[in-house]
Design a protein around this motif. Structure first.
Motif, PDB file in Angstrom:
ATOM      1  N   LEU A 182       0.894  -1.218   0.090  1.00 29.97           N
ATOM      2  CA  LEU A 182       0.056  -0.133   0.012  1.00 29.97           C
ATOM      3  C   LEU A 182       0.756   1.290   0.020  1.00 29.97           C
ATOM      4  N   GLY A 183       2.315   1.108  -0.214  1.00 29.89           N
ATOM      5  CA  GLY A 183       3.041   2.317  -0.173  1.00 29.89           C
ATOM      6  C   GLY A 183       2.892   3.068  -1.272  1.00 29.89           C
ATOM      7  N   GLY A 184       3.017   4.360  -1.301  1.00 29.95           N
ATOM      8  CA  GLY A 184       3.061   5.348  -2.504  1.00 29.95           C
ATOM      9  C   GLY A 184       3.544   6.532  -2.314  1.00 29.95           C
ATOM     10  N   ILE A 185       4.097   7.392  -3.365  1.00 24.85           N
ATOM     11  CA  ILE A 185       4.409   8.534  -3.155  1.00 24.85           C
ATOM     12  C   ILE A 185       3.549   9.406  -2.357  1.00 24.85           C
ATOM     13  N   LEU A 186       4.187  10.385  -1.677  1.00 19.84           N
ATOM     14  CA  LEU A 186       3.269  11.358  -0.936  1.00 19.84           C
ATOM     15  C   LEU A 186       3.078  12.601  -1.687  1.00 19.84           C
ATOM     16  N   GLY A 187       1.909  13.006  -1.873  1.00 17.97           N
ATOM     17  CA  GLY A 187       1.509  14.216  -2.486  1.00 17.97           C
ATOM     18  C   GLY A 187       1.886  13.875  -4.046  1.00 17.97           C
ATOM     19  N   THR A 188       2.738  15.121  -4.514  1.00 20.68           N
ATOM     20  CA  THR A 188       3.205  15.014  -5.862  1.00 20.68           C
ATOM     21  C   THR A 188       4.225  14.131  -5.929  1.00 20.68           C
ATOM     22  N   GLY A 189       5.069  13.769  -5.120  1.00 21.66           N
ATOM     23  CA  GLY A 189       6.272  12.912  -4.896  1.00 21.66           C
ATOM     24  C   GLY A 189       7.616  13.854  -5.594  1.00 21.66           C
ATOM     25  N   HIS A 190       7.425  15.010  -5.899  1.00 21.91           N
ATOM     26  CA  HIS A 190       8.463  15.714  -6.506  1.00 21.91           C
ATOM     27  C   HIS A 190       9.442  16.505  -5.414  1.00 21.91           C
ATOM     28  N   GLN A 191       8.839  16.509  -4.263  1.00 23.60           N
ATOM     29  CA  GLN A 191       9.343  17.037  -3.022  1.00 23.60           C
ATOM     30  C   GLN A 191      10.729  16.210  -2.972  1.00 23.60           C
ATOM     31  N   PRO A 192      11.953  17.078  -2.472  1.00 28.66           N
ATOM     32  CA  PRO A 192      13.016  16.351  -2.021  1.00 28.66           C
ATOM     33  C   PRO A 192      13.088  15.546  -0.693  1.00 28.66           C
ATOM     34  N   PHE A 193      13.544  14.544  -0.486  1.00 30.95           N
ATOM     35  CA  PHE A 193      13.424  13.727   0.450  1.00 30.95           C
ATOM     36  C   PHE A 193      14.765  13.728   1.202  1.00 30.95           C
ATOM     37  N   PRO A 194      15.367  14.599   2.053  1.00 32.33           N
ATOM     38  CA  PRO A 194      16.612  14.785   2.774  1.00 32.33           C
ATOM     39  C   PRO A 194      16.801  13.634   3.749  1.00 32.33           C
ATOM     40  N   TRP A 195      17.523  12.537   3.336  1.00 33.56           N
ATOM     41  CA  TRP A 195      17.652  11.555   4.456  1.00 33.56           C
ATOM     42  C   TRP A 195      19.093  11.119   4.705  1.00 33.56           C
ATOM     43  N   ILE A 196      19.295  10.162   5.819  1.00 34.77           N
ATOM     44  CA  ILE A 196      20.533   9.796   6.058  1.00 34.77           C
ATOM     45  C   ILE A 196      20.215   8.273   6.768  1.00 34.77           C
ATOM     46  N   HIS A 197      21.261   7.429   6.529  1.00 39.49           N
ATOM     47  CA  HIS A 197      20.963   6.400   7.488  1.00 39.49           C
ATOM     48  C   HIS A 197      21.541   6.591   8.905  1.00 39.49           C
ATOM     49  N   VAL A 198      21.058   5.799   9.698  1.00 39.04           N
ATOM     50  CA  VAL A 198      21.225   6.044  11.253  1.00 39.04           C
ATOM     51  C   VAL A 198      22.755   5.776  11.361  1.00 39.04           C
ATOM     52  N   ALA A 199      23.386   4.780  10.815  1.00 37.00           N
ATOM     53  CA  ALA A 199      24.758   4.411  10.910  1.00 37.00           C
ATOM     54  C   ALA A 199      25.632   5.811  10.679  1.00 37.00           C
ATOM     55  N   ASP A 200      25.213   6.190   9.600  1.00 34.99           N
ATOM     56  CA  ASP A 200      25.938   7.660   9.505  1.00 34.99           C
ATOM     57  C   ASP A 200      25.581   8.754  10.412  1.00 34.99           C
ATOM     58  N   MET A 201      24.553   8.914  10.812  1.00 42.85           N
ATOM     59  CA  MET A 201      24.167   9.932  11.633  1.00 42.85           C
ATOM     60  C   MET A 201      25.284   9.611  12.963  1.00 42.85           C
ATOM     61  N   ALA A 202      25.124   8.598  13.403  1.00 37.42           N
ATOM     62  CA  ALA A 202      25.871   8.144  14.649  1.00 37.42           C
ATOM     63  C   ALA A 202      27.412   8.130  14.399  1.00 37.42           C
ATOM     64  N   GLY A 203      27.735   8.112  12.914  1.00 37.43           N
ATOM     65  CA  GLY A 203      29.199   8.214  12.553  1.00 37.43           C
ATOM     66  C   GLY A 203      29.504   9.443  12.681  1.00 37.43           C
ATOM     67  N   ILE A 204      28.678  10.551  12.003  1.00 42.56           N
ATOM     68  CA  ILE A 204      29.175  11.961  12.219  1.00 42.56           C
ATOM     69  C   ILE A 204      29.217  12.448  13.297  1.00 42.56           C
ATOM     70  N   ILE A 205      28.227  12.186  14.257  1.00 42.26           N
ATOM     71  CA  ILE A 205      28.396  12.287  15.731  1.00 42.26           C
ATOM     72  C   ILE A 205      29.744  11.884  16.516  1.00 42.26           C
ATOM     73  N   LEU A 206      30.423  10.767  16.010  1.00 43.34           N
ATOM     74  CA  LEU A 206      31.517  10.345  16.466  1.00 43.34           C
ATOM     75  C   LEU A 206      32.446  11.114  15.953  1.00 43.34           C
ATOM     76  N   HIS A 207      32.512  11.383  14.624  1.00 45.55           N
ATOM     77  CA  HIS A 207      33.524  11.927  13.922  1.00 45.55           C
ATOM     78  C   HIS A 207      33.761  13.540  14.478  1.00 45.55           C
ATOM     79  N   CYS A 208      32.475  14.101  14.914  1.00 51.69           N
ATOM     80  CA  CYS A 208      32.534  15.314  15.501  1.00 51.69           C
ATOM     81  C   CYS A 208      33.162  15.415  16.992  1.00 51.69           C
ATOM     82  N   LEU A 209      32.860  14.290  17.485  1.00 51.25           N
ATOM     83  CA  LEU A 209      33.411  14.140  19.067  1.00 51.25           C
ATOM     84  C   LEU A 209      34.900  13.977  19.055  1.00 51.25           C
ATOM     85  N   GLU A 210      35.535  13.372  17.878  1.00 53.22           N
ATOM     86  CA  GLU A 210      36.732  12.879  17.666  1.00 53.22           C
ATOM     87  C   GLU A 210      37.910  14.096  17.721  1.00 53.22           C
ATOM     88  N   PRO A 211      38.805  14.636  18.735  1.00 54.57           N
ATOM     89  CA  PRO A 211      39.445  15.630  18.408  1.00 54.57           C
ATOM     90  C   PRO A 211      40.322  15.767  17.097  1.00 54.57           C
TER      91      PRO A 211
END
Ligand SMILES: NC(=O)c1ccc[n+]([C@@H]2O[C@H](COP(=O)([O-])OP(=O)(O)OC[C@H]3O[C@@H](n4cnc5c(N)ncnc54)[C@H](OP(=O)(O)O)[C@@H]3O)[C@@H](O)[C@H]2O)c1
Length: 297
Positions: A182-211
């Motif tokens: 039952l999945g389908g586009i939301l509205g027109t579907g033309h809207q950008p979908f800014p996404w990130i994998h949770v492993a990368d979100m955690a990875g970026i936070i660690l990257h920022c913590l590391e001196p």
């Protein structure tokens, strides 16, 4: 490193905690509830900042909480859960004898005005056009350390896109309709979908913590691939081997989530992680197809 994570019990916090502990770092979570390996917000407010090298804040009432109606009370909770926790951490850092090396606040790409054509980097303007963008402005302002402390702490704000992962976030709500065909586009579907994998979100936070990477300032927490809602819908249908032929009309999203909140799904921002890439972060999942394959596997 000793890392203190506000809201570390949540979706991103669990991924970050696992990543940090797996690399031998020590994690203390700040929660509303006491528990093993956790302290409470009252502990921080009244006893001060425990000794730590890095501080992260991930606390906040879930914007897409399906159990909460979009009304003034919910909006107040969205604001207070983010601002009060952030202010408690800043106050504790200011009062502390030993400042941490780094302070990472995760906010959102809702800072940038939705557009199907404009591209936003970390230098782009925003933060002043609707409820969510104003919330991000106030949240980031609440996180700013006074000048004296700011000289000795690397401050980072990560403006996160929609975080995709197996165990929570948007995917938890989205995957079932797709499984059922039952999945389908939301509205027109033309809207950008800014996404990130949770492993990368955690990875970026660690990257920022590391001196050693010496990161400070704003980073966009999105994948480098810029996809639309239609591309995302098609890719998810493909990896699940399910049809995606039923578009979800805008009025239905508005009826379920409320018009203001529904706009997060019906509109989007094309966000480029320019400073994140320049900082030397290497994405595990830069492309949607591989990210989704990992998530549904
Ligand atoms: N997930 C996304 O797609 C996404 C996208 C953009 C931005 N973000 C931001 O990133 C941060 C982390 O996201 P997440 O998905 O990991 O969040 P989450 O799992 O929904 O929540 C994180 C933690 O916040 C605490 N919390 C919830 N309601 C609260 C309230 N009313 N007052 C104080 N604390 C509260 C909870 O910790 P306790 O129950 O232990 O207190 C919870 O575990 C949030 O600030 C969110 O706005 C997330």
């Amino acid at each position: 490193m000793k890392v203190l994570i506000g809201g570390g019990s949540g979706f991103i916090g669990k991924a970050l905690t696992n990543l940090l502990r797996g690399k031998g770092h020590e994690v203390t979570i700040i929660s509303r509830k006491p528990g093993p390996g956790q302290i409470t917000w009252d502990d921080v407010a009244f006893k001060g900042l425990p000794p730590c090298d890095g501080v992260v804040n991930l606390a906040g009432e879930n914007l897409m909480n399906p159990l909460r109606w979009w009304n003034e009370e919910f909006k107040k909770d969205l604001i207070s859960s983010r601002l009060n926790t952030t202010k408690t951490l800043v106050k504790a850092m200011v009062a502390s004898d030993k400042l941490p090396n780094s302070w990472v606040l995760v906010t959102g790409v809702g800072y940038y005005k939705p557009s199907e054509t404009l591209e936003y980097t970390e230098d782009s303007e925003g933060g002043d056009f609707d409820f969510l963008s104003q919330l991000v402005t106030e949240w980031e302002a609440a996180g700013r350390l006074p000048e004296d402390q700011a000289k000795s702490v690397r401050q980072v704000v990560i403006r996160s896109g929609i975080v995709l992962g197996k165990d929570g976030g948007a995917m938890k709500q989205m995957i079932w309709p797709f499984w059922l065909g039952l999945g389908g586009i939301l509205g027109t579907g033309h809207q950008p979908f800014p996404w990130i994998h949770v492993a990368d979100m955690a990875g970026i936070i660690l990257h920022c913590l590391e001196p050693k990477y010496d990161v400070s300032g704003i980073l966009n927490g999105v994948a480098p691939a810029t996809d639309t809602n239609a591309v995302f819908t098609h890719a998810l249908g493909t990896v699940l081997r399910r049809p995606t032929i039923f578009p979800v009309p805008s009025f239905a999203i508005g009826a379920i989530f409320g018009n203001e909140r529904g706009s997060v799904l019906l509109q989007g921002q094309k966000v480029i992680p320019r400073r994140t890439l320049e900082s030397g972060y290497i994405y595990k999942y830069p492309e949607l197809q591989t990210a989704l394959k990992n998530i549904v596997s």
